[in-house]
Design a protein around this motif. Structure first.
Motif, short mmCIF file in Angstrom:
data_model
loop_
_atom_site.label_atom_id
_atom_site.label_comp_id
_atom_site.label_asym_id
_atom_site.label_seq_id
_atom_site.Cartn_x
_atom_site.Cartn_y
_atom_site.Cartn_z
N TYR A 137 -66.95 -89.99 -88.82
CA TYR A 137 -67.70 -91.10 -89.39
C TYR A 137 -67.03 -91.67 -90.63
O TYR A 137 -67.35 -92.80 -91.04
N ASN A 138 -66.15 -90.89 -91.26
CA ASN A 138 -65.40 -91.44 -92.38
C ASN A 138 -64.14 -92.16 -91.92
O ASN A 138 -63.67 -93.08 -92.58
N VAL A 139 -63.59 -91.75 -90.79
CA VAL A 139 -62.38 -92.38 -90.27
C VAL A 139 -62.70 -93.65 -89.50
O VAL A 139 -62.03 -94.67 -89.63
N ILE A 140 -63.77 -93.59 -88.70
CA ILE A 140 -64.23 -94.76 -87.94
C ILE A 140 -65.62 -95.10 -88.47
O ILE A 140 -66.53 -94.29 -88.40
N HIS B 198 -70.16 -96.33 -82.16
CA HIS B 198 -68.90 -96.29 -81.41
C HIS B 198 -68.38 -94.85 -81.33
O HIS B 198 -67.91 -94.41 -80.28
N VAL B 199 -68.46 -94.14 -82.44
CA VAL B 199 -68.01 -92.74 -82.46
C VAL B 199 -68.80 -91.91 -81.46
O VAL B 199 -68.24 -91.20 -80.63
N ASP B 200 -70.13 -92.00 -81.52
CA ASP B 200 -70.98 -91.20 -80.65
C ASP B 200 -70.72 -91.52 -79.18
O ASP B 200 -70.66 -90.61 -78.33
N LYS B 201 -70.52 -92.79 -78.87
CA LYS B 201 -70.26 -93.20 -77.49
C LYS B 201 -68.94 -92.63 -76.99
O LYS B 201 -68.88 -92.06 -75.90
N GLN B 202 -67.89 -92.74 -77.81
CA GLN B 202 -66.59 -92.25 -77.35
C GLN B 202 -66.53 -90.72 -77.33
O GLN B 202 -65.86 -90.16 -76.47
N VAL B 203 -67.22 -90.06 -78.26
CA VAL B 203 -67.27 -88.60 -78.22
C VAL B 203 -67.92 -88.14 -76.92
O VAL B 203 -67.43 -87.21 -76.26
N ASN B 204 -69.00 -88.80 -76.53
CA ASN B 204 -69.66 -88.45 -75.27
C ASN B 204 -68.76 -88.70 -74.07
O ASN B 204 -68.75 -87.92 -73.11
#
Length: 253
Positions: free
Chosen positions: A69-72, A77-83
């Motif tokens: 969350y600090n990088v992006i 968007h982070v949660d979606k791509q992690v999933n």
């Protein structure tokens, strides 16, 4: 102020050449053009911050999810791509005890290599890796899955728990775990506490980011100062803001 150069790792989706960089190299004081948009590349960057040699290779490279969350900056968007990466079995989401509601991320390849090294020549471990780790996106497993569907015996489950690849979650359920995770958590906690104590003891409970990065804190050497800075910023433990002297980080409470 001279604009930070955009790291090559985020100019393309091709496999990047990762280089260790400071926070200012990532555009902390810039308008945001250096902020990456690719979660996989961000994970590879965070992975590169970990000095596995300093850890005696006792754990695989472990990333705390909120570091992303600090990088992006776009959490959705982070949660979606992690999933998506989790569903494709490229990464494993793990509950390691770094926080009550926090998950960690390990690349599946790193996890498998680590377990095979720590627990070699064990048929039950190889079954666990091939039937659960490499074929599911599970964070935890229960007795119905292990016994009824995968036909693990009670003594085999006990062997997996003793080997550190399963941790008790509740009666009849277990978290998928990392052998040696306690070693990581100790160094993670000590380094995090040392950085927060440094900021708290500074005037007005704030310090220039570039000054913090140069502090020689023994407790941060194992995982690395940059690793811990990404964690405290991503978790919201500190806030940051721009000044004429550079980016400042502050503890608000």
């Amino acid at each position: 102020m001279k604009r930070a150069k955009i790291p090559d790792v985020f100019k393309t989706r091709k496999k990047p050449k990762i280089q260790q960089q400071t926070s200012e190299d990532w555009g902390e004081e810039d308008s945001g053009s250096a902020v990456p948009t690719d979660c996989q590349a961000a994970l590879m960057y965070l992975r590169s911050l970990i000095n596995v040699e300093a850890l005696d290779r006792r754990i695989p490279p472990i990333i705390i999810k909120h570091q992303l969350y600090n990088v992006i900056k776009n959490r959705t968007h982070v949660d979606k791509q992690v999933n998506e990466l989790r569903d494709s079995k490229e990464i494993k989401l793990l509950k390691l005890g770094t926080g009550p509601d926090e998950f960690s991320i390990v690349f599946t390849k790193d996890y498998v290599e680590h377990v095979n090294k720590q627990l070699p020549d064990r048929p039950v471990v190889k079954r666990f890796l091939s039937s659960i780790v490499e074929k599911t996106n599970s964070v935890s497993v229960d007795k119905r899955m292990l016994v009824d569907h995968l036909e693990f015996k009670d003594e085999e489950i006990t062997e997996l728990v003793n080997g550190g690849v399963l941790n008790v979650r509740d009666v009849g359920s277990w978290w998928i775990a990392v052998p040696g995770a306690g070693y990581f958590i100790r160094h993670f906690t000590k380094g995090r506490d040392a950085i927060l104590r440094t900021i708290r003891n500074s005037k007005y409970k704030q310090i220039l980011l570039r000054e913090l990065e140069t502090r020689d804190l023994k407790a941060t050497k194992t995982l690395g100062m940059q690793y811990h800075i990404q964690e405290i910023l991503g978790s919201g433990s500190v806030s940051k803001f721009d000044t004429t002297s550079g980016t400042m980080v502050r503890i608000d409470s």
